[in-house]
Write a protein that holds these residues in place. Sequence first.
Motif, PDB file in Angstrom:
ATOM      1  N   GLU A 114      46.412   1.468  43.872  1.00 46.95           N
ATOM      2  CA  GLU A 114      45.162   1.460  43.117  1.00 46.95           C
ATOM      3  C   GLU A 114      45.327   0.855  41.719  1.00 46.95           C
ATOM      4  O   GLU A 114      44.405   0.214  41.206  1.00 46.95           O
ATOM      5  CB  GLU A 114      44.603   2.885  42.991  1.00 46.95           C
ATOM      6  N   VAL A 115      46.476   1.075  41.111  1.00 44.80           N
ATOM      7  CA  VAL A 115      46.706   0.519  39.768  1.00 44.80           C
ATOM      8  C   VAL A 115      46.736  -1.004  39.840  1.00 44.80           C
ATOM      9  O   VAL A 115      46.103  -1.700  39.035  1.00 44.80           O
ATOM     10  CB  VAL A 115      48.007   1.066  39.157  1.00 44.80           C
ATOM     11  N   TYR A 116      47.481  -1.547  40.802  1.00 44.46           N
ATOM     12  CA  TYR A 116      47.548  -2.998  40.946  1.00 44.46           C
ATOM     13  C   TYR A 116      46.177  -3.582  41.294  1.00 44.46           C
ATOM     14  O   TYR A 116      45.814  -4.655  40.805  1.00 44.46           O
ATOM     15  CB  TYR A 116      48.570  -3.372  42.012  1.00 44.46           C
ATOM     16  N   CYS A 117      45.421  -2.870  42.143  1.00 43.27           N
ATOM     17  CA  CYS A 117      44.090  -3.356  42.503  1.00 43.27           C
ATOM     18  C   CYS A 117      43.182  -3.440  41.277  1.00 43.27           C
ATOM     19  O   CYS A 117      42.390  -4.386  41.135  1.00 43.27           O
ATOM     20  CB  CYS A 117      43.462  -2.455  43.560  1.00 43.27           C
ATOM     21  N   GLU A 118      43.294  -2.470  40.374  1.00 39.50           N
ATOM     22  CA  GLU A 118      42.454  -2.486  39.180  1.00 39.50           C
ATOM     23  C   GLU A 118      42.882  -3.611  38.231  1.00 39.50           C
ATOM     24  O   GLU A 118      42.024  -4.281  37.630  1.00 39.50           O
ATOM     25  CB  GLU A 118      42.515  -1.137  38.469  1.00 39.50           C
ATOM     26  N   ILE A 119      44.172  -3.830  38.098  1.00 47.08           N
ATOM     27  CA  ILE A 119      44.633  -4.955  37.266  1.00 47.08           C
ATOM     28  C   ILE A 119      44.116  -6.267  37.842  1.00 47.08           C
ATOM     29  O   ILE A 119      43.572  -7.112  37.117  1.00 47.08           O
ATOM     30  CB  ILE A 119      46.176  -4.973  37.181  1.00 47.08           C
ATOM     31  N   TRP A 120      44.267  -6.430  39.140  1.00 41.77           N
ATOM     32  CA  TRP A 120      43.822  -7.678  39.772  1.00 41.77           C
ATOM     33  C   TRP A 120      42.307  -7.835  39.669  1.00 41.77           C
ATOM     34  O   TRP A 120      41.809  -8.950  39.456  1.00 41.77           O
ATOM     35  CB  TRP A 120      44.263  -7.727  41.233  1.00 41.77           C
ATOM     36  N   ARG A 121      41.569  -6.746  39.823  1.00 42.53           N
ATOM     37  CA  ARG A 121      40.109  -6.828  39.713  1.00 42.53           C
ATOM     38  C   ARG A 121      39.711  -7.329  38.334  1.00 42.53           C
ATOM     39  O   ARG A 121      38.831  -8.199  38.210  1.00 42.53           O
ATOM     40  CB  ARG A 121      39.474  -5.464  39.976  1.00 42.53           C
TER      41      ARG A 121
END
Length: 329
Positions: free
Chosen positions: A242-249
């Motif tokens: 989830e952390v990586y997904c938020e950075i990428w978003r």
Amino acid sequence: MTMITSQRPSTGSGRSPAEAAALIRGVSPVLEVPFTDDGEIAVEDFRRVVRYVVGTGVTSVMFPGFAGEFYKLSEEERRLLTEILITEVRELTVDTGTEVAVIAAVQDHATRLAVQRARWSVEAGADAINLLPPHLLAPSASAIEAHLRTVLAAVPDTAVVLQYAPAETGTSLDPQGLAGLVRDHPNLVLVKVESSPPGPYIAELGRLDPPIPAVEGYAGVQLPDAFRRGCVGTQPGCSLTEVYCEIWRRFSDGDLAGGDRLHARLLPYISYWMLDTERIIATEKMISYRRGLIQSPHCRPPRHDLDAEELAMIDRFLAEFGDLLPSLR
């Protein structure tokens, strides 16, 4: 003891290399392998890992990589887990309508074995192959190229991601040589770049004729620079997806400053954990365990045993990122 029973393989996913490549974008987690406390594979925990990761909204997953301790799995275990992964993803696709590509890894040193594994993975239903070049006993550049060409030719209708991990393997891959591979084997659709720093290599791949898209690995330590230089995705471990997904978003939405800020919070942790591969494997397992995703943080030896300070660091990390990493119990 866990009873290992193989499922019957299917006859391929039916996705073209271009269709699979379109799904290998954004965050593409490398799945971990849960074990019981006595070191047996925990099949139901693995199913839960698959469902959790796919549920975060990613459109591809990779298995088994270094993060999945591939080098500690028997052939029987590896095949069983790959079949389970493919079955679970297909069922989730039917249930949710979400398209997710399964990337099956091929790390065999012998070309013959690499071809066999690649073909088996495709027949079992994998959408793409992650190909690690041979590296034991320092093979020559011509031998490495011959290996890659043979595997690419063995699965011409399947997308292949070439993994460039010089720190782990000592193998160097010339970008100009890769351009020749792509011209001869268009199913080579992506390169996973884990050099340090990855950005210049990613940018050079993008300037080739034809250009080669790249995903960034190495736990995303240098993700902001890699994004700015043209990477189309990142392949971290799976415990903090989830952390990586938020950075990428944030990056994808044009909020580069916001992505930088979140990455800056993450960086002190991942830069320490990535000092060696066994350390981050043990750390990610412990994060998954403390979140309630798996029932044991066991890593098969030889392994890195987390000390008291490293466990305290994980506690601080989970407290700091609790808004993005809720308990899964």
